[in-house]
Motif scaffolding. Structure first.
Motif, PDB file in Angstrom:
ATOM      1  N   GLU A  60      20.971  -1.948  16.767  1.00  0.00           N
ATOM      2  CA  GLU A  60      22.126  -2.304  17.592  1.00  0.00           C
ATOM      3  C   GLU A  60      21.651  -2.806  18.961  1.00  0.00           C
ATOM      4  OE1 GLU A  60      25.225   0.775  15.399  1.00  0.00           O
ATOM      5  OE2 GLU A  60      24.792   1.047  17.519  1.00  0.00           O
ATOM      6  N   ARG A  61      22.027  -2.153  20.044  1.00  0.00           N
ATOM      7  CA  ARG A  61      21.681  -2.629  21.382  1.00  0.00           C
ATOM      8  C   ARG A  61      20.314  -2.125  21.856  1.00  0.00           C
ATOM      9  NH1 ARG A  61      26.831  -1.361  20.995  1.00  0.00           N
ATOM     10  NH2 ARG A  61      26.534   0.801  21.665  1.00  0.00           N
ATOM     11  N   LEU A  62      19.614  -1.388  21.027  1.00  0.00           N
ATOM     12  CA  LEU A  62      18.342  -0.787  21.407  1.00  0.00           C
ATOM     13  C   LEU A  62      17.167  -1.495  20.735  1.00  0.00           C
ATOM     14  CD1 LEU A  62      19.279   2.991  21.043  1.00  0.00           C
ATOM     15  CD2 LEU A  62      19.294   1.618  23.119  1.00  0.00           C
ATOM     16  N   LYS A  63      16.106  -1.641  21.508  1.00  0.00           N
ATOM     17  CA  LYS A  63      14.869  -2.207  20.976  1.00  0.00           C
ATOM     18  C   LYS A  63      13.705  -1.435  21.560  1.00  0.00           C
ATOM     19  CE  LYS A  63      12.199  -6.521  20.877  1.00  0.00           C
ATOM     20  NZ  LYS A  63      12.206  -7.945  21.311  1.00  0.00           N
ATOM     21  N   ALA A  64      12.848  -0.917  20.688  1.00  0.00           N
ATOM     22  CA  ALA A  64      11.692  -0.151  21.132  1.00  0.00           C
ATOM     23  C   ALA A  64      10.418  -0.940  20.888  1.00  0.00           C
ATOM     24  CB  ALA A  64      11.623   1.188  20.391  1.00  0.00           C
ATOM     25  N   THR A  65       9.521  -0.903  21.880  1.00  0.00           N
ATOM     26  CA  THR A  65       8.245  -1.592  21.763  1.00  0.00           C
ATOM     27  C   THR A  65       7.121  -0.629  22.117  1.00  0.00           C
ATOM     28  OG1 THR A  65       8.327  -2.375  24.063  1.00  0.00           O
ATOM     29  CG2 THR A  65       9.295  -3.804  22.374  1.00  0.00           C
ATOM     30  N   LEU A  66       5.906  -0.968  21.651  1.00  0.00           N
ATOM     31  CA  LEU A  66       4.767  -0.062  21.858  1.00  0.00           C
ATOM     32  C   LEU A  66       3.529  -0.861  22.252  1.00  0.00           C
ATOM     33  CD1 LEU A  66       3.669   2.876  21.594  1.00  0.00           C
ATOM     34  CD2 LEU A  66       3.021   2.275  19.243  1.00  0.00           C
ATOM     35  N   THR A  67       2.841  -0.371  23.313  1.00  0.00           N
ATOM     36  CA  THR A  67       1.518  -0.885  23.655  1.00  0.00           C
ATOM     37  C   THR A  67       0.538   0.274  23.502  1.00  0.00           C
ATOM     38  OG1 THR A  67       1.528  -0.296  26.008  1.00  0.00           O
ATOM     39  CG2 THR A  67       2.639  -2.354  25.379  1.00  0.00           C
ATOM     40  N   LYS A  68      -0.704   0.050  23.902  1.00  0.00           N
ATOM     41  CA  LYS A  68      -1.704   1.113  23.744  1.00  0.00           C
ATOM     42  C   LYS A  68      -1.506   2.260  24.721  1.00  0.00           C
ATOM     43  CE  LYS A  68      -5.366  -1.629  21.649  1.00  0.00           C
ATOM     44  NZ  LYS A  68      -6.764  -2.114  21.736  1.00  0.00           N
ATOM     45  N   LYS A  69      -0.713   2.025  25.769  1.00  0.00           N
ATOM     46  CA  LYS A  69      -0.546   3.063  26.793  1.00  0.00           C
ATOM     47  C   LYS A  69       0.886   3.498  27.002  1.00  0.00           C
ATOM     48  CE  LYS A  69      -4.844   3.317  28.173  1.00  0.00           C
ATOM     49  NZ  LYS A  69      -5.633   4.542  27.972  1.00  0.00           N
ATOM     50  N   GLU A  70       1.854   2.674  26.528  1.00  0.00           N
ATOM     51  CA  GLU A  70       3.232   3.012  26.830  1.00  0.00           C
ATOM     52  C   GLU A  70       4.186   2.400  25.810  1.00  0.00           C
ATOM     53  OE1 GLU A  70       3.963   1.570  30.801  1.00  0.00           O
ATOM     54  OE2 GLU A  70       3.207  -0.413  30.327  1.00  0.00           O
ATOM     55  N   SER A  71       5.406   2.907  25.873  1.00  0.00           N
ATOM     56  CA  SER A  71       6.473   2.371  25.033  1.00  0.00           C
ATOM     57  C   SER A  71       7.677   2.105  25.924  1.00  0.00           C
ATOM     58  CB  SER A  71       6.851   3.367  23.931  1.00  0.00           C
ATOM     59  OG  SER A  71       7.934   2.898  23.162  1.00  0.00           O
ATOM     60  N   PHE A  72       8.432   1.090  25.563  1.00  0.00           N
ATOM     61  CA  PHE A  72       9.655   0.770  26.286  1.00  0.00           C
ATOM     62  C   PHE A  72      10.836   0.844  25.327  1.00  0.00           C
ATOM     63  CE2 PHE A  72       8.034  -0.552  30.347  1.00  0.00           C
ATOM     64  CZ  PHE A  72       6.747  -0.997  30.081  1.00  0.00           C
ATOM     65  N   LEU A  73      11.942   1.345  25.850  1.00  0.00           N
ATOM     66  CA  LEU A  73      13.209   1.293  25.121  1.00  0.00           C
ATOM     67  C   LEU A  73      14.117   0.364  25.916  1.00  0.00           C
ATOM     68  CD1 LEU A  73      14.783   2.421  22.686  1.00  0.00           C
ATOM     69  CD2 LEU A  73      15.700   4.159  24.228  1.00  0.00           C
ATOM     70  N   HIS A  74      14.339  -0.811  25.352  1.00  0.00           N
ATOM     71  CA  HIS A  74      15.162  -1.807  26.016  1.00  0.00           C
ATOM     72  C   HIS A  74      16.610  -1.631  25.554  1.00  0.00           C
ATOM     73  CE1 HIS A  74      11.393  -3.850  27.104  1.00  0.00           C
ATOM     74  NE2 HIS A  74      11.019  -3.663  25.849  1.00  0.00           N
ATOM     75  N   ILE A  75      17.518  -1.648  26.525  1.00  0.00           N
ATOM     76  CA  ILE A  75      18.936  -1.508  26.199  1.00  0.00           C
ATOM     77  C   ILE A  75      19.633  -2.786  26.662  1.00  0.00           C
ATOM     78  CG2 ILE A  75      21.018  -0.151  26.532  1.00  0.00           C
ATOM     79  CD1 ILE A  75      19.246   2.242  27.079  1.00  0.00           C
ATOM     80  N   THR A  76      20.185  -3.502  25.702  1.00  0.00           N
ATOM     81  CA  THR A  76      20.822  -4.791  25.993  1.00  0.00           C
ATOM     82  C   THR A  76      22.333  -4.616  26.021  1.00  0.00           C
ATOM     83  OG1 THR A  76      19.020  -5.959  24.882  1.00  0.00           O
ATOM     84  CG2 THR A  76      21.067  -7.180  25.227  1.00  0.00           C
ATOM     85  N   ALA A  77      22.932  -5.073  27.133  1.00  0.00           N
ATOM     86  CA  ALA A  77      24.394  -5.006  27.295  1.00  0.00           C
ATOM     87  C   ALA A  77      24.940  -3.639  26.911  1.00  0.00           C
ATOM     88  CB  ALA A  77      25.068  -6.114  26.497  1.00  0.00           C
ATOM     89  N   PRO A  78      24.492  -2.580  27.595  1.00  0.00           N
ATOM     90  CA  PRO A  78      24.903  -1.238  27.206  1.00  0.00           C
ATOM     91  C   PRO A  78      26.400  -1.009  27.362  1.00  0.00           C
ATOM     92  CG  PRO A  78      23.851  -1.189  29.339  1.00  0.00           C
ATOM     93  CD  PRO A  78      23.649  -2.563  28.811  1.00  0.00           C
ATOM     94  N   LYS A  79      26.895  -0.058  26.557  1.00  0.00           N
ATOM     95  CA  LYS A  79      28.284   0.367  26.609  1.00  0.00           C
ATOM     96  C   LYS A  79      28.329   1.835  27.044  1.00  0.00           C
ATOM     97  CE  LYS A  79      29.780  -2.803  22.962  1.00  0.00           C
ATOM     98  NZ  LYS A  79      30.493  -2.934  21.662  1.00  0.00           N
ATOM     99  N   PRO A  80      29.478   2.309  27.510  1.00  0.00           N
ATOM    100  CA  PRO A  80      29.568   3.719  27.932  1.00  0.00           C
ATOM    101  C   PRO A  80      29.111   4.694  26.854  1.00  0.00           C
ATOM    102  CG  PRO A  80      31.491   2.517  28.698  1.00  0.00           C
ATOM    103  CD  PRO A  80      30.705   1.549  27.829  1.00  0.00           C
ATOM    104  N   GLU A  81      29.315   4.382  25.590  1.00  0.00           N
ATOM    105  CA  GLU A  81      28.910   5.300  24.522  1.00  0.00           C
ATOM    106  C   GLU A  81      27.387   5.386  24.360  1.00  0.00           C
ATOM    107  OE1 GLU A  81      31.097   2.760  24.191  1.00  0.00           O
ATOM    108  OE2 GLU A  81      30.866   1.742  22.237  1.00  0.00           O
ATOM    109  N   ASP A  82      26.652   4.550  25.061  1.00  0.00           N
ATOM    110  CA  ASP A  82      25.190   4.651  25.062  1.00  0.00           C
ATOM    111  C   ASP A  82      24.698   5.713  26.045  1.00  0.00           C
ATOM    112  OD1 ASP A  82      25.057   1.070  24.738  1.00  0.00           O
ATOM    113  OD2 ASP A  82      24.811   2.579  23.157  1.00  0.00           O
ATOM    114  N   SER A  83      25.606   6.271  26.822  1.00  0.00           N
ATOM    115  CA  SER A  83      25.236   7.320  27.775  1.00  0.00           C
ATOM    116  C   SER A  83      24.701   8.529  27.025  1.00  0.00           C
ATOM    117  CB  SER A  83      26.444   7.725  28.630  1.00  0.00           C
ATOM    118  OG  SER A  83      26.912   6.638  29.400  1.00  0.00           O
TER     119      SER A  83
END
Lengths: 108, 113
Positions: A60-83
């Protein structure tokens, strides 16, 4: 010593305002990095597993990525229910070791 | 809908009481876990059962006593708790060889008075 650090500790976004959450880790022999969502007073809900650098997962609106040292959780156009609080965890001795989480609030 | 259920949802007990928390999973998993979570903190592992045998005990006080009657049930017996033991107690399960992909129950909110 294994460490998992999440930032920011708390994040307030306007509805529709995209952003990213960070999870930095120091783990010997990483066997996987995991993202969970937790609503107040409830158990964590499994979102994603990432096993190797360069891997990406989407839901859905979430995308997770991984590098050798860190991970990011990207939230695109979040909605209140993503709280919720978003927890990342790494595998350690076939178990999970959690970071302290990012509390996300999405304002209508 | 979660396939890991926990009862009760809420529990208030005095420091001299004996009570039990119960967890049941319907996912066919052979590993089950107890976690303790304080407010605004991540879950902390307490116990791990694999094939109904206790495999990990993270130096938890003896006033917490786990029991795994069979592969789908997990209990946590509580006795002589302290107010600082008040927390959300979470149960989780996983495939026995993939302990890092855990599925959590909704938790029991415990208050010790």
């Amino acid at each position: 010593e294994d460490q998992v650090t999440q930032s920011p500790e708390a994040l307030r976004l306007q509805e529709g305002e995209s952003s990213s959450l960070n999870c930095s880790y120091t783990v010997s022999g990483l066997r996987g990095l995991f993202w969970y969502r937790q609503d107040p007073g409830k158990g964590p809900e499994f979102l994603f597993t990432l096993y190797s650098a360069g891997e990406e997962k989407e839901k859905e609106r979430l995308k997770a990525t991984l590098t050798k040292k860190e991970s990011f959780l990207h939230i695109t156009a979040p909605k209140p229910e993503d709280s919720a609080t978003y927890l990342c965890a790494v595998s350690r001795a076939n178990n999970l070791f959690f970071g302290t989480g990012t509390r996300l609030t999405v304002i209508p | 809908d979660t396939e890991v259920t926990q009862t009760p949802k809420h529990l208030v007990m005095g420091m001299t009481n004996k009570k039990s928390l119960k967890c049941e999973q319907h996912m066919g998993h052979r590993a089950m876990y107890w976690y303790k979570q304080k407010a605004k903190k991540p879950p902390e592992l307490m116990f791990v059962y694999s094939y109904e045998k206790l495999s990990i005990n993270e130096s938890v006080p003896s006033r917490f006593s786990p029991e795994c009657p069979n592969s789908s049930l997990l209990n946590l017996h509580l006795h002589a708790l302290q107010p600082e033991d008040s927390a959300l107690y979470l149960c989780a399960s996983s495939h026995e060889s993939r302990g890092y992909e855990q599925y959590f129950g909704p938790g029991t909110r415990l208050t010790v008075t």
